[in-house]
Design a protein around this motif. Structure first.
Motif, short mmCIF file in Angstrom:
data_model
loop_
_atom_site.label_atom_id
_atom_site.label_comp_id
_atom_site.label_asym_id
_atom_site.label_seq_id
_atom_site.Cartn_x
_atom_site.Cartn_y
_atom_site.Cartn_z
N TYR A 42 6.17 -87.55 -63.18
CA TYR A 42 4.91 -87.28 -63.89
C TYR A 42 3.81 -86.88 -62.90
CZ TYR A 42 0.93 -87.86 -67.03
OH TYR A 42 -0.21 -87.64 -67.77
N SER A 43 3.74 -87.55 -61.76
CA SER A 43 2.67 -87.26 -60.80
C SER A 43 2.78 -85.84 -60.25
CB SER A 43 2.70 -88.27 -59.65
OG SER A 43 3.84 -88.09 -58.84
N ASP A 44 3.97 -85.26 -60.30
CA ASP A 44 4.17 -83.87 -59.87
C ASP A 44 3.94 -82.87 -60.99
OD1 ASP A 44 4.66 -84.17 -57.19
OD2 ASP A 44 6.84 -84.17 -57.37
N HIS A 45 4.36 -83.24 -62.22
CA HIS A 45 4.42 -82.25 -63.30
C HIS A 45 3.47 -82.51 -64.47
CE1 HIS A 45 7.95 -80.63 -61.30
NE2 HIS A 45 8.47 -81.85 -61.27
N GLY A 46 2.87 -83.71 -64.52
CA GLY A 46 1.94 -84.00 -65.60
C GLY A 46 2.62 -84.33 -66.91
N HIS B 125 -1.09 -85.01 -60.48
CA HIS B 125 -1.55 -85.51 -61.78
C HIS B 125 -1.74 -87.01 -61.70
CE1 HIS B 125 -0.60 -81.63 -63.71
NE2 HIS B 125 0.45 -81.62 -62.89
N ALA B 126 -2.90 -87.47 -62.14
CA ALA B 126 -3.21 -88.90 -62.10
C ALA B 126 -2.29 -89.67 -63.04
CB ALA B 126 -4.67 -89.14 -62.49
N LEU B 127 -1.82 -90.81 -62.58
CA LEU B 127 -0.88 -91.62 -63.36
C LEU B 127 -1.48 -92.99 -63.59
CD1 LEU B 127 1.95 -92.11 -64.58
CD2 LEU B 127 2.70 -92.78 -62.29
#
Length: 237
Positions: free
Chosen positions: A3-7, A163-165
């Motif tokens: 998620y932090s790479d791709h949102g 991307h902020a997690l």
């Protein structure tokens, strides 16, 4: 991390992902992974779990549970265990009795490599973690599953993410609940003196390195912080 790479989270089982992630199983990515590990070009961490709850989870998920392909894990493994170790997995079976017999099987695979080589899901975590160390890598952090949110919040402070997690609202993945029968007893009820001895024999180095209490199966959390220098010294040897 995906998620932090791709949102967005990967749609499906992350083990099936072929793009958007670098894996050792992908031949074309091995050189880049090796270089990154040896040169310590990125923040490096892993995650460990209490050996008692880990081996118990392996039994219910991998031995008793039906996998995502609709079959038992490793096809003919369960019939072999039923025949050779008297392990039951169906109906209203005695969970404690069957689990303790599974422990004998797990010990046999690790100590004697019979009737099969040890499986990644119940072989020692220290062995998995050592692969990176003996190949020139070094961990910046080792997160415990029992304190996962706190550990990952600290990890994310050291990572430049696109991307902020939000760790607190992040959904849980890789849940084994529903794969097999529901655990009917507290963790500690599955371990008598003999089975505690077997677990210690199998996971002695895990208890020592990752600070779990081998004398109390009911205590999930580590006893204290993990000494990374000790981990690298022992795993490097």
């Amino acid at each position: 991390m995906y998620y932090s790479d791709h949102g967005s989270y990967f749609d499906g089982d992350i083990h099936d992902a072929e793009t958007g992630i670098m894996k050792w199983s992908q031949e074309h990515n091995r050189a880049a992974i090796s270089e990154t590990v040896r040169n310590h070009n990125t923040y490096t961490f892993t995650c460990v779990r209490n050996p008692y709850t880990r081996i118990l989870s392996s039994f219910f998920d991998k031995i008793c549970g039906i996998q995502r392909n609709g079959k038992y894990y490793r096809g003919n493994l369960v019939p072999k265990l039923v025949a050779q170790y008297g392990i039951e997995v169906e109906g209203e079976f005695d969970q404690i009795k069957s689990f303790r017999r599974f422990l004998l099987f797990a010990r046999d695979t690790i100590r004697f490599r019979r009737p099969m080589d040890p499986d990644i899901h119940w072989s020692a975590m220290s062995g998995h973690a050592a692969t990176l160390v003996v190949n020139g890598g070094r961990y910046d952090a080792i997160v415990s599953t029992e304190n996962f949110k706190e550990g990952m919040k600290d990890v994310m402070k050291h990572v430049d993410s696109k991307h902020a997690l939000d760790i607190d609202t992040m959904p849980r993945f890789n849940e084994s609940e529903g794969h097999g029968p529901k655990r009917a007893h507290p963790v500690e009820d599955y371990f008598d003196d003999l089975s505690m001895h077997l677990v210690y024999e199998i996971f002695k180095r895990d208890f020592a390195l990752f600070n779990y209490d081998w004398q109390d199966p009911s205590r999930k959390e580590p006893l204290g912080e993990i000494d990374l220098d000790k981990v690298h010294k022992m795993l490097g040897d």
